[in-house]
Design a protein around this motif. Structure first.
Motif, short mmCIF file in Angstrom:
data_model
loop_
_atom_site.label_atom_id
_atom_site.label_comp_id
_atom_site.label_asym_id
_atom_site.label_seq_id
_atom_site.Cartn_x
_atom_site.Cartn_y
_atom_site.Cartn_z
N THR A 60 -23.08 -21.71 -3.53
CA THR A 60 -22.49 -20.37 -3.43
C THR A 60 -21.11 -20.43 -2.81
OG1 THR A 60 -24.70 -19.41 -3.17
CG2 THR A 60 -22.85 -18.08 -2.42
N ASP A 61 -20.23 -19.52 -3.24
CA ASP A 61 -18.93 -19.38 -2.60
C ASP A 61 -19.12 -18.62 -1.29
OD1 ASP A 61 -17.59 -20.61 -4.70
OD2 ASP A 61 -17.28 -18.73 -5.77
N VAL A 62 -18.79 -19.26 -0.19
CA VAL A 62 -18.93 -18.64 1.13
C VAL A 62 -17.55 -18.43 1.73
CG1 VAL A 62 -19.99 -18.78 3.41
CG2 VAL A 62 -21.14 -19.82 1.44
N THR A 63 -17.27 -17.20 2.15
CA THR A 63 -15.98 -16.87 2.76
C THR A 63 -16.18 -16.59 4.24
OG1 THR A 63 -15.07 -15.92 0.72
CG2 THR A 63 -14.04 -15.25 2.79
N TYR A 64 -15.35 -17.23 5.06
CA TYR A 64 -15.38 -17.05 6.51
C TYR A 64 -14.10 -16.33 6.95
CZ TYR A 64 -19.02 -20.59 6.11
OH TYR A 64 -20.15 -21.29 5.76
N VAL A 65 -14.25 -15.32 7.79
CA VAL A 65 -13.10 -14.57 8.30
C VAL A 65 -13.27 -14.35 9.79
CG1 VAL A 65 -11.89 -12.35 8.26
CG2 VAL A 65 -12.61 -13.41 6.11
N ASP A 66 -12.19 -14.58 10.54
CA ASP A 66 -12.25 -14.40 11.99
C ASP A 66 -10.84 -14.18 12.52
OD1 ASP A 66 -12.64 -15.08 14.96
OD2 ASP A 66 -14.67 -15.35 14.20
N VAL A 67 -10.75 -13.50 13.66
CA VAL A 67 -9.45 -13.31 14.31
C VAL A 67 -8.99 -14.58 15.03
CG1 VAL A 67 -9.69 -10.82 14.60
CG2 VAL A 67 -10.56 -12.37 16.37
N ASP A 68 -9.92 -15.51 15.25
CA ASP A 68 -9.59 -16.76 15.95
C ASP A 68 -8.85 -17.68 15.00
OD1 ASP A 68 -9.56 -19.21 17.28
OD2 ASP A 68 -11.46 -18.81 18.29
N VAL A 69 -7.53 -17.71 15.14
CA VAL A 69 -6.69 -18.45 14.19
C VAL A 69 -6.99 -19.94 14.24
CG1 VAL A 69 -4.77 -18.59 15.83
CG2 VAL A 69 -4.32 -18.83 13.39
N ALA A 70 -7.24 -20.50 15.42
CA ALA A 70 -7.53 -21.92 15.52
C ALA A 70 -8.83 -22.27 14.81
CB ALA A 70 -7.59 -22.34 16.99
N ALA A 71 -9.84 -21.43 14.97
CA ALA A 71 -11.12 -21.67 14.31
C ALA A 71 -10.96 -21.66 12.80
CB ALA A 71 -12.14 -20.63 14.75
N MET A 72 -10.20 -20.68 12.28
CA MET A 72 -10.02 -20.60 10.84
C MET A 72 -9.18 -21.76 10.31
SD MET A 72 -11.90 -18.09 9.89
CE MET A 72 -12.98 -18.85 11.13
N ASP A 73 -8.21 -22.20 11.07
CA ASP A 73 -7.44 -23.39 10.68
C ASP A 73 -8.35 -24.62 10.60
OD1 ASP A 73 -5.06 -22.13 10.34
OD2 ASP A 73 -4.00 -23.18 11.94
N ASP A 74 -9.25 -24.75 11.58
CA ASP A 74 -10.16 -25.89 11.60
C ASP A 74 -11.10 -25.87 10.39
OD1 ASP A 74 -9.07 -26.82 13.94
OD2 ASP A 74 -10.62 -25.98 15.24
N LEU A 75 -11.63 -24.68 10.07
CA LEU A 75 -12.52 -24.59 8.91
C LEU A 75 -11.77 -24.88 7.61
CD1 LEU A 75 -14.97 -21.60 9.51
CD2 LEU A 75 -15.01 -23.91 10.40
N ALA A 76 -10.57 -24.32 7.50
CA ALA A 76 -9.78 -24.54 6.28
C ALA A 76 -9.45 -26.02 6.11
CB ALA A 76 -8.50 -23.71 6.32
N ALA A 77 -9.12 -26.69 7.21
CA ALA A 77 -8.79 -28.12 7.15
C ALA A 77 -10.00 -28.94 6.73
CB ALA A 77 -8.28 -28.60 8.51
N ALA A 78 -11.21 -28.43 7.02
CA ALA A 78 -12.44 -29.13 6.65
C ALA A 78 -12.91 -28.76 5.24
CB ALA A 78 -13.54 -28.82 7.66
N GLY A 79 -12.15 -27.90 4.56
CA GLY A 79 -12.46 -27.59 3.17
C GLY A 79 -13.21 -26.30 2.94
N TYR A 80 -13.39 -25.49 3.98
CA TYR A 80 -14.09 -24.22 3.83
C TYR A 80 -13.12 -23.11 3.46
CZ TYR A 80 -17.89 -26.69 6.17
OH TYR A 80 -18.85 -27.59 6.50
#
Length: 323
Positions: free
Chosen positions: A186-206
Motif C-alpha cells: 500500500t502507498d503510505v503517506t506520513y505527515v508531521d510538523v517535525d521537519v527533522a523526522a520527515m527528512d529522516d523518513l524521506a531519506a529512508a525512502g518513505y
C-alpha cells in the motif's frame, strides 16, 4: 474561558514577532564567526566575551519563541474545543480562523534546522538550547522505527474486516513507520510538523511530508487514516482526506478516538485492546458504545460487561457509513 478569533490573531502576531527576533539573533551568531554545529557540547576554541553575550542573548530569545509557541498552541486548542462543544461544527471556519497561528507554529519547527553549509546535510544547525526546532521535537535524534504490537493490531483489523487499502495516511507520525510494514503493498503517506523526522523518513525512502496535517490533503484521499498519539484536529483531517466508506484507526491517548466518534456518519465497528494474550490481537465487535470512550480507562467502551481493562492505547476501528 472563551477563545476568540481576535485572541488567535494576537497569539499569531506575538509568535511572529518572537520568530523575527530569533532570525535577528541568528544573524548576530553568524557575525560573531561561531561555526555552525549540531554538537550539544561544542564550544569555540577560544571563547570570547562577544560570543558569550550573543549566546546568552540567544537563549533568552529562544525561550521567548517557545513561550509564545505554547501560548499560541493553547489558543488553537481552546478555539477547537469550543467548536467541538457545538452541536453543528463548520471545520472550514475553524481552519480559516486558526491558519495564522498554525503557520507561525509550523515555522517554529523549522527554526534552527536546515542545510549545513559545510556538510550539505539537513540537520539541526545550533546547540540544543539555541534551537527551537530541536526543543519542540518529540523525536530528536530518532531514526525510523516500527512497533510489533502496532503492526499486529493493524494486520488483525485488516484481516478481520477485509480491508484492502490502496492508500493509508498517517498524520502526526513522527518517526513511526509501522503502517508500511502492516500494509506492505500500500502507498503510505506520513505527515508531521517535525521537519527533522520527515527528512529522516524521506531519506529512508518513505513518502514523508513536512506540513501541518490539519490542512494537508492526500491526493485522491485515503482508504485508511491512522490517528495514533497525534493530538490533531482529527475532524478536519478525516473530512478532508477519508474516501467514501473509508476506515479510521485511532487510539484515545490524546482523545483522537472520542473526537472521531463524535463525527456524523462515522461508525465504531471494533476495539482492539492494547494488551492481549497470545500472538494474535483480539477484536471486540459487540455491544460497542462510542459514548463510553474514556481516556483514563474508567469506563468500558462497551455498554455491557467486559473482561478486559480499558486503556487509552486501545485501538478503535471506525468506518464511514455509506447509508
Amino acid at each position: 474561558m472563551t477563545t476568540t478569533v481576535s485572541d488567535l490573531r494576537l497569539a499569531a502576531e506575538r509568535l511572529r514577532k518572537a520568530l523575527a527576533e530569533y532570525e535577528s539573533f541568528l544573524s548576530g551568531w553568524q557575525d560573531a564567526n561561531e561555526p555552525l554545529s549540531n554538537d550539544d557540547h561544542a564550544t569555540p576554541a577560544e571563547p570570547d566575551a562577544t560570543m558569550q553575550e550573543v549566546q546568552e542573548s540567544g537563549v533568552a530569545v529562544t525561550n521567548d519563541v517557545l513561550e509564545r509557541y505554547h501560548a499560541a498552541s493553547d489558543a488553537v486548542t481552546g478555539y477547537v474545543q469550543q467548536t467541538r462543544d457545538q452541536t453543528d461544527s463548520d471545520w472550514s471556519e475553524v481552519i480559516a480562523a486558526t491558519e495564522p497561528v498554525r503557520k507561525a507554529t509550523l515555522a517554529v519547527h523549522a527554526a534552527g534546522y536546515g542545510t549545513h553549509p559545510e556538510t550539505g546535510e539537513r540537520d539541526y544547525l545550533l546547540p540544543a538550547e539555541l534551537c527551537p526546532a530541536r526543543r519542540v521535537s518529540m523525536n530528536a535524534g530518532t531514526s525510523p522505527v516500527t512497533f510489533t504490537d502496532r503492526i499486529a493490531q493493524y494486520r488483525a483489523v485488516a484481516n478481520r474486516f477485509g480491508i484492502d487499502a490502496d492508500v493509508v495516511y498517517h498524520p502526526g507520525s513522527g518517526h513511526g513507520v509501522s503502517p508500511s510494514v502492516a500494509f506492505p503493498e500500500t502507498d503510505v503517506t506520513y505527515v508531521d510538523v517535525d521537519v527533522a523526522a520527515m527528512d529522516d523518513l524521506a531519506a529512508a525512502g518513505y513518502a514523508a511530508r513536512w506540513a501541518d496535517a490539519t490542512t494537508y490533503t492526500v491526493g485522491g484521499g485515503a482508504d485508511v487514516i491512522i490517528l495514533r498519539n497525534a493530538g490533531l484536529v482529527e475532524e478536519a483531517i478525516v473530512e478532508r482526506n477519508l474516501r467514501a466508506g473509508g476506515w479510521v484507526f485511532a487510539n484515545d491517548h490524546l482523545e483522537s478516538a472520542r473526537h472521531v466518534a463524535g463525527m456524523g456518519r462515522i461508525e465504531l465497528l471494533g476495539v482492539v485492546p492494547d494488551d492481549w494474550p497470545g500472538d494474535t490481537p483480539r477484536i471486540e465487535t459487540t455491544d460497542l458504545d462510542p459514548s463510553h470512550i474514556e481516556r483514563e480507562g474508567k469506563m468500558s467502551p462497551q455498554s455491557g460487561s467486559t473482561d478486559w481493562e480499558v486503556s487509552p492505547l486501545d485501538l478503535y476501528v471506525f468506518r464511514e457509513s455509506t447509508c
